[in-house]
Design a protein around this motif. Structure first.
Motif, PDB file in Angstrom:
ATOM      1  N   VAL A 139      31.908  40.796  36.093  1.00  0.00           N
ATOM      2  CA  VAL A 139      31.952  42.268  36.229  1.00  0.00           C
ATOM      3  C   VAL A 139      33.379  42.708  36.561  1.00  0.00           C
ATOM      4  O   VAL A 139      33.884  43.686  35.986  1.00  0.00           O
ATOM      5  N   THR A 140      34.038  41.998  37.473  1.00  0.00           N
ATOM      6  CA  THR A 140      35.422  42.337  37.839  1.00  0.00           C
ATOM      7  C   THR A 140      36.338  42.228  36.632  1.00  0.00           C
ATOM      8  O   THR A 140      37.159  43.121  36.375  1.00  0.00           O
ATOM      9  N   LEU A 141      36.202  41.137  35.873  1.00  0.00           N
ATOM     10  CA  LEU A 141      37.058  40.913  34.714  1.00  0.00           C
ATOM     11  C   LEU A 141      36.835  41.976  33.637  1.00  0.00           C
ATOM     12  O   LEU A 141      37.802  42.507  33.063  1.00  0.00           O
ATOM     13  N   ILE A 142      35.576  42.307  33.375  1.00  0.00           N
ATOM     14  CA  ILE A 142      35.259  43.345  32.368  1.00  0.00           C
ATOM     15  C   ILE A 142      35.866  44.681  32.765  1.00  0.00           C
ATOM     16  O   ILE A 142      36.456  45.395  31.938  1.00  0.00           O
ATOM     17  N   LEU A 143      35.764  45.022  34.041  1.00  0.00           N
ATOM     18  CA  LEU A 143      36.323  46.291  34.523  1.00  0.00           C
ATOM     19  C   LEU A 143      37.852  46.286  34.471  1.00  0.00           C
ATOM     20  O   LEU A 143      38.468  47.317  34.184  1.00  0.00           O
ATOM     21  N   VAL A 144      38.472  45.121  34.735  1.00  0.00           N
ATOM     22  CA  VAL A 144      39.941  45.009  34.643  1.00  0.00           C
ATOM     23  C   VAL A 144      40.395  45.280  33.211  1.00  0.00           C
ATOM     24  O   VAL A 144      41.378  45.991  32.966  1.00  0.00           O
ATOM     25  N   TRP A 196      53.130  47.802  41.729  1.00  0.00           N
ATOM     26  CA  TRP A 196      52.448  47.388  42.953  1.00  0.00           C
ATOM     27  C   TRP A 196      50.992  47.006  42.700  1.00  0.00           C
ATOM     28  O   TRP A 196      50.413  46.213  43.452  1.00  0.00           O
ATOM     29  N   GLN A 197      50.411  47.562  41.636  1.00  0.00           N
ATOM     30  CA  GLN A 197      49.026  47.209  41.319  1.00  0.00           C
ATOM     31  C   GLN A 197      48.876  45.716  41.042  1.00  0.00           C
ATOM     32  O   GLN A 197      47.825  45.125  41.291  1.00  0.00           O
ATOM     33  N   VAL A 198      49.955  45.100  40.524  1.00  0.00           N
ATOM     34  CA  VAL A 198      49.905  43.664  40.219  1.00  0.00           C
ATOM     35  C   VAL A 198      49.753  42.844  41.506  1.00  0.00           C
ATOM     36  O   VAL A 198      49.118  41.785  41.513  1.00  0.00           O
ATOM     37  N   VAL A 199      50.325  43.318  42.605  1.00  0.00           N
ATOM     38  CA  VAL A 199      50.189  42.633  43.890  1.00  0.00           C
ATOM     39  C   VAL A 199      48.724  42.547  44.288  1.00  0.00           C
ATOM     40  O   VAL A 199      48.188  41.478  44.597  1.00  0.00           O
ATOM     41  N   TRP A 200      48.053  43.708  44.251  1.00  0.00           N
ATOM     42  CA  TRP A 200      46.631  43.746  44.639  1.00  0.00           C
ATOM     43  C   TRP A 200      45.774  43.010  43.605  1.00  0.00           C
ATOM     44  O   TRP A 200      44.770  42.390  43.950  1.00  0.00           O
ATOM     45  N   LYS A 250      37.996  55.244  33.671  1.00  0.00           N
ATOM     46  CA  LYS A 250      38.539  56.423  34.362  1.00  0.00           C
ATOM     47  C   LYS A 250      39.942  56.174  34.925  1.00  0.00           C
ATOM     48  O   LYS A 250      40.325  56.740  35.952  1.00  0.00           O
ATOM     49  N   GLY A 251      40.694  55.316  34.246  1.00  0.00           N
ATOM     50  CA  GLY A 251      42.076  55.084  34.642  1.00  0.00           C
ATOM     51  C   GLY A 251      42.260  54.306  35.927  1.00  0.00           C
ATOM     52  O   GLY A 251      43.353  54.304  36.516  1.00  0.00           O
ATOM     53  N   LEU A 252      41.213  53.613  36.382  1.00  0.00           N
ATOM     54  CA  LEU A 252      41.333  52.814  37.607  1.00  0.00           C
ATOM     55  C   LEU A 252      42.376  51.710  37.414  1.00  0.00           C
ATOM     56  O   LEU A 252      42.405  51.052  36.381  1.00  0.00           O
ATOM     57  N   GLY A 253      43.220  51.480  38.409  1.00  0.00           N
ATOM     58  CA  GLY A 253      44.249  50.446  38.323  1.00  0.00           C
ATOM     59  C   GLY A 253      43.638  49.056  38.393  1.00  0.00           C
ATOM     60  O   GLY A 253      42.583  48.851  39.024  1.00  0.00           O
ATOM     61  N   ILE A 254      44.295  48.094  37.764  1.00  0.00           N
ATOM     62  CA  ILE A 254      43.777  46.727  37.755  1.00  0.00           C
ATOM     63  C   ILE A 254      43.723  46.146  39.166  1.00  0.00           C
ATOM     64  O   ILE A 254      42.828  45.366  39.498  1.00  0.00           O
ATOM     65  N   GLY A 255      44.672  46.542  40.017  1.00  0.00           N
ATOM     66  CA  GLY A 255      44.688  46.070  41.394  1.00  0.00           C
ATOM     67  C   GLY A 255      43.522  46.615  42.191  1.00  0.00           C
ATOM     68  O   GLY A 255      42.884  45.893  42.967  1.00  0.00           O
ATOM     69  N   THR A 256      43.224  47.901  42.006  1.00  0.00           N
ATOM     70  CA  THR A 256      42.104  48.542  42.704  1.00  0.00           C
ATOM     71  C   THR A 256      40.792  47.855  42.349  1.00  0.00           C
ATOM     72  O   THR A 256      39.957  47.580  43.216  1.00  0.00           O
ATOM     73  N   ILE A 257      40.619  47.559  41.055  1.00  0.00           N
ATOM     74  CA  ILE A 257      39.391  46.913  40.580  1.00  0.00           C
ATOM     75  C   ILE A 257      39.269  45.499  41.156  1.00  0.00           C
ATOM     76  O   ILE A 257      38.204  45.098  41.631  1.00  0.00           O
ATOM     77  N   ALA A 258      40.376  44.744  41.118  1.00  0.00           N
ATOM     78  CA  ALA A 258      40.356  43.363  41.612  1.00  0.00           C
ATOM     79  C   ALA A 258      40.054  43.312  43.113  1.00  0.00           C
ATOM     80  O   ALA A 258      39.285  42.462  43.572  1.00  0.00           O
ATOM     81  N   VAL A 259      40.648  44.236  43.879  1.00  0.00           N
ATOM     82  CA  VAL A 259      40.387  44.288  45.327  1.00  0.00           C
ATOM     83  C   VAL A 259      38.928  44.649  45.589  1.00  0.00           C
ATOM     84  O   VAL A 259      38.291  44.090  46.495  1.00  0.00           O
ATOM     85  N   ALA A 260      38.387  45.584  44.794  1.00  0.00           N
ATOM     86  CA  ALA A 260      36.971  45.961  44.934  1.00  0.00           C
ATOM     87  C   ALA A 260      36.082  44.743  44.687  1.00  0.00           C
ATOM     88  O   ALA A 260      35.107  44.502  45.418  1.00  0.00           O
ATOM     89  N   GLY A 261      36.427  43.943  43.654  1.00  0.00           N
ATOM     90  CA  GLY A 261      35.675  42.719  43.373  1.00  0.00           C
ATOM     91  C   GLY A 261      35.758  41.745  44.527  1.00  0.00           C
ATOM     92  O   GLY A 261      34.768  41.079  44.882  1.00  0.00           O
ATOM     93  N   ALA A 262      36.956  41.635  45.147  1.00  0.00           N
ATOM     94  CA  ALA A 262      37.149  40.741  46.289  1.00  0.00           C
ATOM     95  C   ALA A 262      36.310  41.185  47.486  1.00  0.00           C
ATOM     96  O   ALA A 262      35.723  40.350  48.194  1.00  0.00           O
ATOM     97  N   ILE A 263      36.238  42.500  47.713  1.00  0.00           N
ATOM     98  CA  ILE A 263      35.431  43.044  48.821  1.00  0.00           C
ATOM     99  C   ILE A 263      33.955  42.715  48.619  1.00  0.00           C
ATOM    100  O   ILE A 263      33.260  42.290  49.547  1.00  0.00           O
TER     101      ILE A 263
END
Length: 418
Positions: free
Chosen positions: A10-15, A280-284, A20-33
């Motif tokens: 699910v995280t990978l598909i969303l990345v 910075w999104q790449v960091v997250w 809705k223009g969500l950043g790749i970092g935001t999505i990855a952090v959400a998956g981690a949470i």
């Protein structure tokens, strides 16, 4: 294992989709949470992951910062015009020169730098030269491929290189000595195969008189000349850092910020604006996705992969190098090279074959070219092109990648063994 795989998918598909223009970092952090809340990973795992990837991600940010400033002063555009003029209108020489420039940029400024910065410049120059759409597409596909296939020689040439070097504690000089020959072979093999496949689309004539004078694109000639000295000193810094075991991010991020400060002093860049637009999104993304991937490790996926590679290695160590490279390549093409490099690093960690970690890097760098979603660099590259009015379909890209990638990958892996 089912829950860990589901969270990862699910995280990978969303990345890849980025709804809705969500950043790749935001999505990855959400998956981690989600992975943490569901118990797939623990707080100890998160701290361990952060310890593994912090140096890689900060190094990447520094390299992109440096690339952004050099782009701002006209460094890459100057190089593009010079390399085009060196061809003297010879169509085949121009094709080769363009790929050599891509190799230079990818090696020194990472594959993402080549994709984000060099692609728009080359596209603009090709339009100035009044090349037709088919020719432009051929040059772009070739340039996109070389940006990844040439990202082998230095630790900082690709985020996958940095992650693996940090994971296995590979020094800057040790890495370069091992990967220099595969890098040279990769560039030569890539240019040869790309030329064989795309030669019919190379124009018969190129009127280089349509191009500007190279020096006219420079914002500050003094800063431009200094930039070459700065790059030389930065490479020297990496070597010194290797001797004294200083993290690579100290030089990569420090060098990027220092050069930005110098450029700001010369009024050739805006310090805070450039910092704001750094990736910075790449960091997250790196930290978040690695945490999600660590859930797969906890679920036993890496153990299963390790068993397969151990069995192959026990039969023939040389074949194991090739097999590891191709496993890494196909996994990268299917599920992106960042999670692949992380999974494979863990899988080969305890196998007594020192070349497997390098084969993993080669596979993770070249393998993504088989699909449009194989690497972050390709996704960024396609996004940049779409903004410039160039659309490349899924099957059009994949057909090209599947033809070129396997033979180049095989040749490079053989060179690593030899």
């Amino acid at each position: 294992m089912t829950l860990a795989i589901l969270i990862f998918l699910v995280t990978l598909i969303l990345v890849i989709w980025q709804p809705k223009g969500l950043g790749i970092g935001t999505i990855a952090v959400a998956g981690a949470i989600v992975a943490y809340i569901s118990g797939v990973v623990s707080l100890k795992d998160i701290l361990e992951v952060t310890n593994i990837v912090w140096d890689a991600t900060l190094s990447f940010v520094g390299i992109i910062l440096l690339s952004m400033v050099l782009d701002e002063i006209g460094f890459f555009e100057w190089c593009a015009i010079k390399i085009a003029r060196l061809s003297r209108g010879n169509r085949h020489l121009m094709f080769v020169n363009a790929l050599l420039l891509g190799s230079f940029v990818s090696a020194l400024f990472a594959n993402d730098g080549a994709a984000l910065i060099l692609t728009p410049i080359l596209l603009a120059k090709m339009r100035v030269l009044k090349l037709n759409a088919k020719t432009i597409l051929a040059f772009l596909l070739a340039g996109g491929f070389i940006s990844d296939s040439a990202s082998l020689p230095f630790v900082f040439s690709n985020l996958t290189n940095i992650v693996t070097a940090d994971f296995f504690h590979i020094g800057f000089v040790e890495y370069f000595k091992t990967m220099f020959v595969p890098f040279v072979v990769s560039v030569i093999a890539s240019i040869l195969f790309l030329w064989l496949i795309l030669r019919k689309d190379i124009p018969k004539e190129v009127d280089i008189s349509l191009l500007k004078d190279a020096d006219s694109v420079l914002k500050n000639k003094t800063l431009f000349k200094f930039s070459w000295v700065f790059l030389g000193l930065l490479l020297l810094g990496y070597i010194i850092g290797d001797i004294y075991h200083i993290p690579i991010s100290f030089f990569a991020l420090g060098g990027g910020v220092l050069f930005l400060a110098i450029a700001s002093y010369f009024k050739s860049a805006k310090f805070w604006l450039t910092i704001k637009h750094a990736p910075w999104q790449v960091v997250w993304f790196s930290i978040g996705l690695y945490i999600v991937v660590y859930g797969l490790k906890n679920a036993g996926l890496t153990d299963e992969l390790a068993k397969i590679i151990v069995h192959i290695n026990s039969q023939n160590e040389s074949f194991a190098v090739v097999a590891t490279g191709f496993i890494s390549a196909f996994l990268s093409a299917i599920m992106n090279n960042m999670p692949t490099i992380m999974i494979m690093d863990i899988s080969v960690a305890d196998i007594a074959n020192p070349l497997l970690k390098y084969a993993n890097i080669i596979g993770a760098n070249l393998g993504p070219k088989m699909t449009p979603f194989g690497s972050l660099a390709t996704l960024l590259w396609l996004h940049v092109l779409s903004q410039k009015g160039v659309k490349i379909g899924f099957w059009e890209y994949s057909k090209f990648g599947l033809i070129v990638t396997p033979p180049v990958l095989l040749v490079v892996l053989i060179s690593l063994i030899i």
